[in-house]
Each structure stands twice: as C-alpha cells, then as structure tokens.
Design a protein around this motif. Structure first.
Motif, short mmCIF file in Angstrom:
data_model
loop_
_atom_site.label_atom_id
_atom_site.label_comp_id
_atom_site.label_asym_id
_atom_site.label_seq_id
_atom_site.Cartn_x
_atom_site.Cartn_y
_atom_site.Cartn_z
N LEU A 212 33.22 -29.57 33.36
CA LEU A 212 33.45 -31.24 33.13
C LEU A 212 33.28 -31.78 34.67
O LEU A 212 31.58 -32.53 34.27
CB LEU A 212 34.30 -31.52 32.26
N VAL A 213 33.89 -32.04 34.95
CA VAL A 213 33.98 -32.86 35.85
C VAL A 213 32.84 -32.96 36.97
O VAL A 213 31.98 -33.79 37.53
CB VAL A 213 35.17 -33.14 36.42
N PHE A 214 32.75 -31.63 37.58
CA PHE A 214 31.80 -31.00 37.89
C PHE A 214 30.36 -31.02 38.13
O PHE A 214 29.52 -30.68 39.61
CB PHE A 214 31.97 -30.73 39.34
N ASP A 215 30.27 -30.83 36.49
CA ASP A 215 29.05 -30.41 36.47
C ASP A 215 28.18 -29.36 36.48
O ASP A 215 27.18 -29.28 36.73
CB ASP A 215 27.85 -31.84 35.96
N TYR A 216 29.36 -28.53 36.61
CA TYR A 216 29.21 -26.93 37.35
C TYR A 216 28.48 -26.34 36.59
O TYR A 216 28.02 -25.98 35.34
CB TYR A 216 30.36 -26.14 37.30
N ARG A 217 27.34 -25.62 37.24
CA ARG A 217 26.20 -25.10 36.70
C ARG A 217 26.16 -23.47 36.92
O ARG A 217 26.14 -23.13 38.63
CB ARG A 217 24.84 -25.44 36.68
N PRO A 218 26.38 -22.04 36.25
CA PRO A 218 26.17 -20.98 36.72
C PRO A 218 25.50 -20.42 38.00
O PRO A 218 23.52 -21.09 38.01
CB PRO A 218 25.90 -20.14 35.29
N GLY A 219 25.45 -20.22 39.05
CA GLY A 219 25.28 -19.87 40.65
C GLY A 219 25.16 -20.61 41.31
O GLY A 219 24.95 -21.26 42.79
N GLU A 220 25.92 -21.59 40.99
CA GLU A 220 26.02 -22.69 41.91
C GLU A 220 27.17 -22.27 43.11
O GLU A 220 28.42 -21.96 42.49
CB GLU A 220 26.46 -24.47 41.00
N ILE A 221 27.50 -23.18 44.63
CA ILE A 221 27.58 -22.72 45.28
C ILE A 221 28.92 -24.22 45.27
O ILE A 221 28.46 -25.44 45.25
CB ILE A 221 27.63 -22.44 46.77
#
Ligand code: 6R9
Length: 645
Positions: free
Chosen positions: A289-298
């Motif tokens: 949630l906080v980093f709005d993490y999306r698959p594949g991101e570094i």
C-alpha cells in the motif's frame, strides 16, 4: 511550513494506483466496522498451511494479550520464497546486491535464494538448532544476512539481529538476554571504504556468552580470523555439505519470528518480540500500500538489516510481495555524495526509501551530485526514522524527485512491526513535514498528561487505541515489563513514547519523543544507556545525557559529566571518555559534546532536572523556566557559563 501547504495526488499515479482515495476510504471504513472480515481477507496475501478461522483476539487491559490469526499455521520463509517458485517466478531477481565498492554487485534469483536458505537451514538443524531456539545474527549488509533470517524462519528458530556497528559489550548483553545458542557472523564487514572487525568483536563478546555453542562465519573480506576448534565453522563449508531443499517447520501464527533489541527510557535495551502470522500480513500489506508497489518494480530501502526497517522493508515485506529488493552495503557519501543516484540509475530503481539524516547530509552538498544522474526510473520516494523537516522534505521532492514523485513520510516503530501513519501515493495528498493519515485499521489518538482523549486540532501524547496485526506481542522474557512500559501510562491504550499534533484537516505531525529516548541520525538511543556507560568509567562520578539539536543528525548527544574528587577535567580525558562510550556501546553512541559539570541541577529530592539540561544544551538559556525548586540554583549559572558550543 503552514498546515495548508498541500501537494496534490498525482493523476498519473492515481490512475493506476493499487489504492485510490475512494478505495482507501472504503478500506478505512471496513477495517473499523468489521475488523475480523477485513483482516480475514487481507490474511490471504500470505501463504498459510492452515488458514486461520479466528482473526482478532486482543486486550490492552490487565496483563495485555495480543493474538491475531491464532489458529492459523504457516512458515514465513514459504511466503517469501516457495510460493514464488510455484508461481513460476523462480528466475526473477529477489535480491539485487550493491557493494560498498561500486564495482561489486550480484543478483540472486528467487530460486537461488530458496536453495541458499534451505542449505543454511539444514546446516543450523545439523548443529542442533530446533524450533523456538534463539539464533543471533551479527552480519554486515551482504546477501547472507537475508539468507540467515529466512533460514532461521524456515526451521522455526527465533532470530535476534544485532547491528554490525554495536560493540562487543552490546552484542554480549543481547546474546545473554535471549540465551542464543548459535551466532552467525562474518570475518569482516565493509562500510565507506573501511573494514569492520566483526569476528574479532564476536570473539570478545563470546567470552561472556556461555549459551553460544556454535559460530558460523561467512568468509567476506577474506582476512585472517581466529577460528575456535569445535565452536567455529565456516558458513560456506557448513552450507555446501547440505541439500538444497528443506522441509519448513509448521509454525503457529503466534509463534515468535524474531526478537529485536531497542532502546527505551531505562538503561537496559528491550527485546521486542514479533510473532509470525500478524507480522507477515502487516509487512506485506504495508509494503504494497505505502509504496504502491507493482510487480516487476525495483525497490530500494537504504536501511541496515540490524534495524527494524531492514527487517520489514528490505526482507520480509518486499520478499512476501515477490519484489526485487536492493540491498546496499555502503554509505551515501562513498566514494562520493552522488552514490545513491548512481545506484538508482545503475539498477533503474523505481521506489527509494531512506532517512531524513541522509537527505539532510546530501542536501548540504548541493544539487550538483544529484543532477549529474538521471533518476528517471524513480516513481515513489519514502522517508523514515525521525521527523523530516519541511525544508528537507521539499529538497527531496524538488531536487531528487523532480516534483514527479510522491513522498511517503512513514511513521512507525520497532514495536509496531511496520508503518502505521503514512500517505498512500495514489490516495492521500501530502503536506511537507506531516506523516499525514493513519493506514486502514490503525487508530491513533492524542491524550493529555492525565490520559484524557483530546479532540480536534490539538497537540498531545500519541497513543494507539486498538491493536493491528503487526504489533509487538511482548518483551522477550518479561511480559510484565511489556504491559508496564506500553500500557500503564495511559491504561487501555498503547503509548508510543512520541508526541504529535493533529491539524484542522486531521493530518498528523509527529513532534518527537516525549520520553528519555533520543533519535540520533534515525537511531534510537536511550539517554540512560549512555549515562550508564559514562559512569562505568572509573574517573566519572555522575553523568546526565540529553539530546541537542543537530543540523544533520536531527539530534546529537550532549553529556554532562561530574568527575570523581581529585580528577582533572582535561582535553585528554574528554577524548578518553568519547572513546570509552564508543567502545562500551558502539560508534552510534558517540557523544557530540561533553560538558564538565561540578554539579548537576537537582530537586531537593535528588531528581536531576533534565528539562534545564536540555535547554542549556540547546542554547535556549534565556527560557530556563522555574529553577526555584532546585536544591542549589547556583549550579545552573555555572553550567550556562561553561556551555559547550
Ligand atoms: C521505524 C523506526 C522509532 C521512533 C519513533 C519516532 C521516530 C520514526 C518517523 C519518526 C517522525 C517519522 N520516527 N519514523 N518520527 N516521523 N516518519 O524508525 O523504528 O528505530 O524503533 O524508532 O523513531 O520517534 O518513536 P525505531
């Protein structure tokens, strides 16, 4: 900065965000009205061997009992590794390692990490480590540190990491408190071009640690180290001899995952205990949630695994979410102050999470070292560890993020397991210097000194009124101290030790610690710990330590020292005391100023009046307040005249 400087949500972030403003509102509502339903669903983000049917069972009164997902069974390493292999992501990079030396780096895929973890887990089992045993980790920022954590988790051993910058004495007291049976360390660590003698420190510590039966040593720099026959083994030899698969231990959700020592207002660090199910759910939930993490991101968090930020946001959170997590061995200004941005470009980092002290130090070097690098890959920037002043916030936003990247100022603590108050990039407008709003399922409040809940725009002590899954469960070996430390000041509420302000928009501004804990460069330090180190010196009769404002570190350490009768206050002795504290605790406790104090301001009952000492250290000597209750007011005049600037 005024309360109404708003940095709006970026439409391009909101368009594809994991959580939009509407979604956040729905989550906040659901988590408040139906916590069991909400967290039952969120629990499915990790891999269970037995799905929990009981969700929340917590009580902040009496003995204090906190249980989440209590009939569930799982293994944290399976959530971080096995299920990604099953999903066909074995060849994806799990850990991108960047060395202190800019020419040193490595990539470890999920499949490789799984194999390494299994080998070390088997090696630990072969050394007799069983479920529930404590294992101490004293490693530098190398891939083996993450392997060590996950190997412990795999066999149900409870890891206790001690930051590599801590002294032999600090290491020894932490090993003794939790009676660790195995120590994992390295020959040496590297930092900013220098070597850290970890094995030598460990040997010194182990002279007083009879519980340690074995030491596994990573050959890192290759320097010659003493190996004690029968006790010490080389990590690579022990691991190579083992198969690359290892049956994970079935853990109850409430079985301990790790202990991490942290400073409080008394002298002895507390062993903060986190358990498995709730912590893993919280690590995964907040990281996404906080980093709005999306698959594949570094994703890059610059912390050290020796601190809680490294536990939750270098290892458990990102790996649970299948991310590529960057592990950095070095420091921001080596070989030069453009290092962070050089690494960002080299590895095309999308999400960058660091501490205000690093931002302030880089700010001082000007925009040049930043602008030399593209930083185009960056999407979200984060801050953690201490309040970020609006000036540093804006520099981070304008210069580092080119006004493109939202900033998440994340407030949390070792005790909270993960982030509690923070903006979400696609859902919450930011204000420079404010941690903004609580996450769904987090219920902060402000209370006055008597525990009365304060409403509206106001300032007070920050408490949390109900439990969240990532909350610490106990202090290792001392549950009574847990209840006493966190739940007795304001009965029925978790007291954070922080002060905060809430503005007219309901935004939260953390003002800093209200207890005798100071925050030096984002590291928590109990003033009582530094005082006891000082009085342990034969020439010191008494010492009082307070925080003082520091441009880069946020707070510095200011010590007032009274010498035993007959000792002369010399420059040589001042240097000796500084070196002494570094040796007793570690370099992070280095006093910034030592003032010789023939006497300390005390009340007639003998209590040191720290309020006055803080004012003198901060050079606010024209607002000392009421000194009439002092036993000897002349002491203050003397201290003011001889203030160290
Ligand atoms: C994660 C971590 C916790 C203390 C905490 C507070 C300070 C951390 C902050 C912050 C203002 C932030 N703190 N994050 N203050 N804004 N975003 O740092 O844990 O080492 O246990 O320290 O740090 O004072 O109480 P820990």
């Amino acid at each position: 900065m005024t309360d109404d400087t708003l940095i709006a949500i970026k439409p391009e972030i909101a368009a594809t965000a994991r959580v939009t403003a509407e979604r956040r509102a729905a989550m906040v509502q659901a988590a408040a009205s139906d916590p069991d339903g909400f967290w039952r669903q969120e629990a499915s983000r990790i891999a269970w061997m037995k799905t929990p049917t009981k969700i929340k069972n917590t009580d902040f009164t009496g003995d204090v009992s906190i249980k989440w997902f209590e009939d569930g069974e799982l293994n944290a390493s399976v959530s971080c590794l096995d299920r990604h292999l099953e999903a066909g992501r074995g060849d994806q990079v799990a850990i991108l390692w960047e060395g202190d030396d800019p020419n040193a780096d490595s990539k470890t895929t999920y499949a490789e990490l799984h194999a390494q973890v299994c080998r070390v887990a088997n090696a630990l089992r072969a050394l007799g480590v069983k479920k529930g045993d404590r294992v101490c980790i004293y490693l530098p920022m190398i891939v083996e540190a993450a392997v060590a954590m996950l190997a412990c988790a795999r066999i149900g051993a409870v890891h206790s990491i001690v930051f590599g910058g801590f002294s032999p004495d600090s290491l020894a007291s932490r090993i003794q408190d939790s009676e660790c049976s195995v120590l994992l360390t390295a020959d040496e660590g590297r930092r900013g071009g220098r070597k850290v003698p970890l094995k030598a420190n460990a040997d010194e510590a182990l002279k007083t640690c009879p519980s340690i039966r074995h030491v596994l040593v990573v050959r890192n720099t290759g320097t010659q180290v003493a190996m004690q026959e029968g006790r010490d083994l080389w990590w690579h030899e022990a691991a190579e001899a083992q198969p690359a698969t290892c049956e994970p231990e079935r853990m109850n959700a409430e079985d301990p995952l790790f202990i991490l020592y942290t400073s409080g207002s008394t002298g002895k660090p507390k062993g903060v205990l986190h358990t498995t199910g709730g912590y893993m759910v919280w690590a995964s939930f907040t990281h996404e949630l906080v980093f709005d993490y999306r698959p594949g991101e570094i994703y890059w968090c610059t912390a050290d695994v020796g601190w809680v930020t490294g536990h939750t946001y270098i290892v458990y959170g990102p790996l649970a979410n299948g991310a590529t997590t960057l592990m950095f061995e070095g420091v921001p200004n080596y070989p030069d102050s453009g290092r962070m941005w050089q690494v960002v470009d080299k590895h095309q980092v999308n999400i960058f999470y660091t501490a205000p002290t690093a931002i302030r130090a880089l700010m001082r070097e000007g925009e040049g070292p930043v602008k030399k690098h593209s930083r185009k890959s960056l999407r979200v920037l984060g801050s953690v560890g201490e309040p970020i002043n609006p000036e540093a916030w804006l520099w981070y936003y304008r210069v580092v993020g080119d006004e493109r990247c939202p900033i998440v100022d994340t407030w949390w603590q070792t005790e909270t397991g993960g982030i509690l108050i923070s903006p979400l990039p696609g859902a919450v407008a930011q204000k420079p210097g404010s941690a903004t709003l609580p996450l769904p399922g987090v219920f902060p409040a402000l209370v006055d000194g008597d525990g009365k809940v304060l409403e509206g725009a106001t300032e007070g002590n920050l408490v949390i009124t109900d439990s969240w899954p990532g909350q610490m469960r106990s202090i290792y070996g001392d549950h009574a101290r847990f209840a006493q430390t966190y739940f007795s000041t304001f009965p029925g509420k978790y007291f954070t030790g922080d002060g905060a302000r809430r503005d007219a928009d309901g935004y939260w501004w953390i003002t800093g610690r209200v207890d005798d804990v100071i925050n030096v460069a984002g590291h928590r330090m109990g003033t009582a710990e530094v005082e006891s180190a000082l009085v342990a010196h034969p020439k010191v009769a008494e010492a009082a330590v307070v925080g003082m404002p520091h441009d880069i570190k946020g707070q510095g350490i200011y010590a007032y020292v009274t010498l035993v009768a007959g000792e002369e206050p010399t420059e040589a002795l001042r240097k000796e005391l500084v070196a002494w504290v570094r040796k007793e605790i570690g370099p992070i406790a280095t006093p910034d100023a030592i003032q010789w104090a023939p006497g300390l301001p005390k009340t007639r009952s003998g209590k040191i009046m720290r309020r006055i000492l803080r004012k003198i250290a901060a050079n606010e000597t024209d607002s000392l307040g009421d000194t009439s209750t002092l036993a000897d007011p002349a002491v203050v005049t003397e201290l003011v005249e001889n203030r160290v600037s």
